[in-house]
Enzyme design. Structure first.
Site, PDB file in Angstrom:
ATOM      1  NE  ARG A   1      13.420   3.656 147.390  1.00 13.09           N
ATOM      2  CZ  ARG A   1      13.756   3.905 148.655  1.00 13.09           C
ATOM      3  NH1 ARG A   1      13.484   3.027 149.603  1.00 13.09           N
ATOM      4  NH2 ARG A   1      14.347   5.043 148.980  1.00 13.09           N
TER       5      ARG A   1
ATOM      6  CD  GLU B   1       6.687   2.685 149.276  1.00 18.61           C
ATOM      7  OE1 GLU B   1       6.809   3.783 149.857  1.00 18.61           O
ATOM      8  OE2 GLU B   1       7.532   1.792 149.327  1.00 18.61           O
TER       9      GLU B   1
ATOM     10  CG  HIS C   1       8.946   3.282 152.914  1.00 23.11           C
ATOM     11  ND1 HIS C   1       9.104   3.614 151.600  1.00 23.11           N
ATOM     12  CD2 HIS C   1      10.203   3.324 153.445  1.00 23.11           C
ATOM     13  CE1 HIS C   1      10.384   3.854 151.339  1.00 23.11           C
ATOM     14  NE2 HIS C   1      11.075   3.679 152.460  1.00 23.11           N
TER      15      HIS C   1
HETATM   16  C1  8YV Z   1      13.470   6.855 154.168  1.00 22.74           C
HETATM   17  C2  8YV Z   1      14.342   5.011 152.693  1.00 22.74           C
HETATM   18  O1  8YV Z   1      12.622   7.003 155.236  1.00 22.74           O
HETATM   19  O2  8YV Z   1      16.292   6.282 153.102  1.00 22.74           O
HETATM   20  C3  8YV Z   1      15.638   5.620 152.319  1.00 22.74           C
HETATM   21  O3  8YV Z   1      16.046   5.384 151.173  1.00 22.74           O
HETATM   22  O4  8YV Z   1      13.852   4.202 152.031  1.00 22.74           O
HETATM   23  C4  8YV Z   1      13.556   5.404 153.877  1.00 22.74           C
HETATM   24  O5  8YV Z   1      13.889   4.578 154.943  1.00 22.74           O
HETATM   25  C5  8YV Z   1      12.944   7.623 153.004  1.00 22.74           C
HETATM   26  O6  8YV Z   1      13.691   7.429 151.864  1.00 22.74           O
HETATM   27  C6  8YV Z   1      12.889   9.099 153.303  1.00 22.74           C
HETATM   28  O7  8YV Z   1      13.065   9.867 152.152  1.00 22.74           O
END
Ligand code: 8YV
Length: 326
Positions: A243, A272, A290
């Site tokens: 993150r 983001e 992302h």
């Molecule tokens: C997802 C991610 O695509 O799963 C996660 O926490 O960071 C991503 O790879 C995203 O969160 C979808 O909600």
């Protein structure tokens, strides 16, 4: 499941196969336009809903959770990270939260390794040069980068994704150390040939390639601040697929701009989809939008997990991927 079909609100467009399975199983409210919904729109669209399926682009803070209709009993997140959901507020309202672990582990680790290769081997810089038509041809000193083999990888967060990064890094002949709240079992450490570093600051001073793989929590906000970034050796690179908020982006840009760090590979950002302008100006940063779980395989499997969590919750009151209530 109840005699009437459960009502499920999905905040973003999901893979087609998942949406059609949801249509068969639930009274589902889909977001065909895929435009992120404002808090008020979510509250209105959730009227009478049993379940909401959010994603990382929604912010389920205490205020929104307090406004949700009484009927909502489950937030079945599409994604593993749940930092965008106020878990304490959900628990206080009696709302269960689930997520989608495991299925995106390998793909997210692949993106970390892609960035780890792309940054020191200057792949994107090279791509830009070739496309520009300005490439003058091979020379012994042209676009020389650094190899991964033999370099020290420091992993922050040795959960599923951190371990998948370590497994891949072994194949590249890297030396793996990790910082995690808890030390891994000795057998796991041996299998990954990984050394635990209890003190993050000590690990940073001995890291050539830093990979961030921990969850974002209030404790990990700006874990990599200017002081800690300065502990890394000058030729170190930083890879973030976790993150954005875990790194102070402005401090990272300063360190990269004045040569205190060699490069960075980023898949996630503090605000983001906005990216710190000072970072965008730098050649030694590779950006991905992302993409961690962005494969058809991961996204379908994430959708299947969401469905399994919804049915597990409604049928047995026991969803398989329940996030610890707070
Ligand atoms: C997802 C991610 O695509 O799963 C996660 O926490 O960071 C991503 O790879 C995203 O969160 C979808 O909600």
């Amino acid at each position: 499941m109840t005699a009437t079909r459960p009502c499920v609100l999905v905040t973003r467009a999901l893979p087609q196969d998942i949406e059609s399975r949801m249509r068969d199983m639930f009274d589902v409210r889909l977001n065909a336009d895929d435009i992120p919904m404002a808090a008020g729109e979510i509250v209105a669209a959730a009227s009478g809903a049993d379940v909401i399926v959010p994603t990382v682009t929604d912010r389920f803070d205490a205020e929104l959770i307090a406004r949700l209709p009484e009927t909502v009993r489950l937030l079945a997140n599409f994604g593993v990270g749940v930092n965008h959901i106020d878990l304490a507020a959900a628990t206080a309202r009696g709302i269960v939260v689930t997520n989608t672990p495991d299925v995106l582990t390998d793909d997210t680790a692949d993106i970390a390794l892609s960035l780890m290769l792309a940054v020191p081997r200057r792949l994107v810089e090279g791509d830009r040069l070739v496309r520009s038509g300005a490439w003058q041809g091979w020379s012994p000193t042209f676009m020389v980068g650094r190899r991964l083999t033999g370099r020290r990888l420091g992993i922050i967060g040795m959960g599923r994704i951190g371990q998948a990064v370590a497994r891949r890094a072994l194949g590249f002949g890297m030396r793996v150390q990790y910082h995690n709240r808890q030390r891994l079992a000795v057998e796991v450490e041996h299998a990954l040939d990984a050394t635990w570093q209890e003190d993050l600051d000590v690990m940073l001073a001995e890291t050539d390639v830093l990979s961030i793989n921990c969850p974002y929590t209030p404790e990990t906000r700006h874990l990599l601040d200017e002081r800690r970034l300065n502990l890394l050796p000058r030729d170190a690179i930083v890879i973030n697929t976790a993150r954005g908020e875990i790194i102070d982006e402005a401090a990272l840009a300063r360190c990269l701009a004045d040569g205190r760090l060699a490069g960075a590979g980023l898949d996630v950002y503090e605000r983001e989809p906005a990216v710190e302008p000072a970072l965008l100006a730098l050649d030694n940063v590779v950006f991905a939008p992302h993409l961690g779980s962005a494969t058809s395989e991961s996204r379908s499997a994430m959708g299947e997990k969401v469905i399994a969590n919804i049915t597990g919750f409604l049928v047995r009151n026991d969803p398989p991927d329940c996030v610890d209530p707070q």
